[in-house]
Enzyme design. Sequence first.
Site, mmCIF file in Angstrom:
data_model
loop_
_atom_site.group_PDB
_atom_site.id
_atom_site.type_symbol
_atom_site.label_atom_id
_atom_site.label_comp_id
_atom_site.label_asym_id
_atom_site.label_seq_id
_atom_site.Cartn_x
_atom_site.Cartn_y
_atom_site.Cartn_z
ATOM 1 N N TYR A 262 56.513 49.341 100.532
ATOM 2 C CA TYR A 262 57.707 47.770 100.320
ATOM 3 C C TYR A 262 57.839 47.813 98.651
ATOM 4 O O TYR A 262 57.869 47.434 98.636
ATOM 5 C CB TYR A 262 57.089 46.873 100.541
ATOM 6 C CG TYR A 262 57.661 46.678 102.395
ATOM 7 C CD1 TYR A 262 58.712 47.339 102.538
ATOM 8 C CD2 TYR A 262 57.415 44.831 102.787
ATOM 9 C CE1 TYR A 262 59.036 46.933 103.417
ATOM 10 C CE2 TYR A 262 57.922 44.929 103.879
ATOM 11 C CZ TYR A 262 58.877 45.412 104.912
ATOM 12 O OH TYR A 262 59.312 44.485 105.401
ATOM 13 N N LYS B 68 46.205 56.601 108.454
ATOM 14 C CA LYS B 68 46.656 57.484 108.826
ATOM 15 C C LYS B 68 45.124 58.356 107.826
ATOM 16 O O LYS B 68 46.243 59.595 107.271
ATOM 17 C CB LYS B 68 48.527 58.100 108.511
ATOM 18 C CG LYS B 68 48.997 59.540 109.090
ATOM 19 C CD LYS B 68 48.906 59.424 110.036
ATOM 20 C CE LYS B 68 49.246 60.505 110.770
ATOM 21 N NZ LYS B 68 49.086 61.583 112.201
ATOM 22 N N ASP C 134 48.046 56.705 115.006
ATOM 23 C CA ASP C 134 49.002 57.343 116.284
ATOM 24 C C ASP C 134 48.232 57.576 117.436
ATOM 25 O O ASP C 134 48.504 56.993 118.326
ATOM 26 C CB ASP C 134 49.044 59.182 115.868
ATOM 27 C CG ASP C 134 48.182 60.480 115.097
ATOM 28 O OD1 ASP C 134 47.345 59.543 114.331
ATOM 29 O OD2 ASP C 134 48.081 61.280 115.335
ATOM 30 N N ASP D 230 54.374 48.166 110.028
ATOM 31 C CA ASP D 230 55.109 47.572 110.571
ATOM 32 C C ASP D 230 56.372 48.584 112.149
ATOM 33 O O ASP D 230 56.511 47.353 113.208
ATOM 34 C CB ASP D 230 56.128 48.223 109.972
ATOM 35 C CG ASP D 230 58.311 47.778 109.971
ATOM 36 O OD1 ASP D 230 58.424 47.059 110.595
ATOM 37 O OD2 ASP D 230 59.078 48.525 109.166
#
Length: 405
Positions: A151, A218, A270, A294
């Site tokens: 963003y 991540k 993940d 998101d």
Amino acid sequence: MGHMPYIKVENNHLVVPNKVTIGYIEGDGIGPDITTAMIDVVNSAIEIAYEGDRSIEWEKIEAGEEAYEKNGKHLPEESLDQLSRCVISIKGPLTTPIGKGFRSLNVTLRQHFDLYANVRPVKYFPGVPSPVKNPENMNMIVFRENTEDLYAGIEWKYDSEEAKKVRNFLSTQFGVNLTDDTGIGIKPISKFKSQRIVRKALEYAIDNKRRSVTLVHKGNIMKYTEGAFKDWGYAVASEMFGDITVTEDEYTQNPDAFSGKIIVKDRIADNMFQQILTRTAEYDVIATTNLNGDYLSDALAAQVGGLGIAPGANIGDIYAIFEAVHGTAPKYAGMDIANPTSLILSSAMMLNHMGWKEAATSLENAVTKCYAEQKVTQDLARILNIKPLKCSEFTMEIVKNMKKN
Ligand code: NAP
């Protein structure tokens, strides 16, 4: 301008008068239909819960197509002033104008009021069709960082001067060589902004007696942005809330010693996407970066019946704007058939945020009852193969349920 007083902010705390002015943006497309429904339901919930001791005066704030037609601007200065005066507002969906030079109105609002937390509670309402076997195991709330990572919008087209300069800089300074057809995007993640979103999630967990906060990242691939988010998150938990939180590692070694504490854990993004399906009940409050959040919040909503009923809010240290998660669904505009649940459940979040918990609970229970009795609008009726209620009929059912309780 409203006649009832506005919410005040004193020492960073909201002071909500019993008779208060709250701002609302109708929104485009189905916005007016679902906003009318939401206002009816909220007024009834407050009347039933407080018998006239509390009430809301609704102050209309123009934005989107309506504002553009009148003022030539999608988000006039006066509307920003009103949002600022109201402190708390609620909005229907807004069309993102397509064309050069337009930024999404939602992004503009988030940045203008520094609404750094996108908050998305996701839980199952029995009766709603779901694609999974045990949707009732879902009761999570996502705190997604709303101002940086993707963003922040730092991006250059592959053939721009800026991209050329950045590629050249990377090559000469760091020996990183990128081909001439490479576009550039920069993913900034800072300590301050990571820590304030994790702090918000932890405060929510404490105030609402939740069991755990999971940091989703991540960090195995991007150590100094995603990995740092995780490390800074654990640091906030131990430095600010050390007496009420425990890490998952500490807890696992000695569960008895830490019973009653909020468990802070982390998951790689993940893995988290499979865990929400395979171990749904083990997750509770989630704090995460912008892009992970998101994907994750929509995936969670899909698991319990989709975006049409999922509420959301953008919250900062002072200001908050509650909103429907879905868009303007223009093909249903003005037809009285849209599902108003998303905005109605957002209004329950708003009532909770104002401290008007009795009204919020009564409203949520009434919605729950509608779904349990399979009184639904066309989006869900067509899946269940039953007769749909109009938006206004569904709204009346909710009000009727509140009166019965
Ligand atoms: P959308 O408006 O969410 O609609 C997509 C589809 O979802 C609709 O055709 C309908 O599906 C279903 N749907 C969504 N909300 C519904 C409701 N309340 N009741 C019943 N069905 C509902 O997404 P979009 O078509 O991608 O976007 C349209 C506009 O909205 C765009 O201008 C976009 O920028 C804007 N938008 C705004 C926001 C926001 O303000 N927060 C968020 C997202 C999008 P069926 O056709 O299957 O019946």
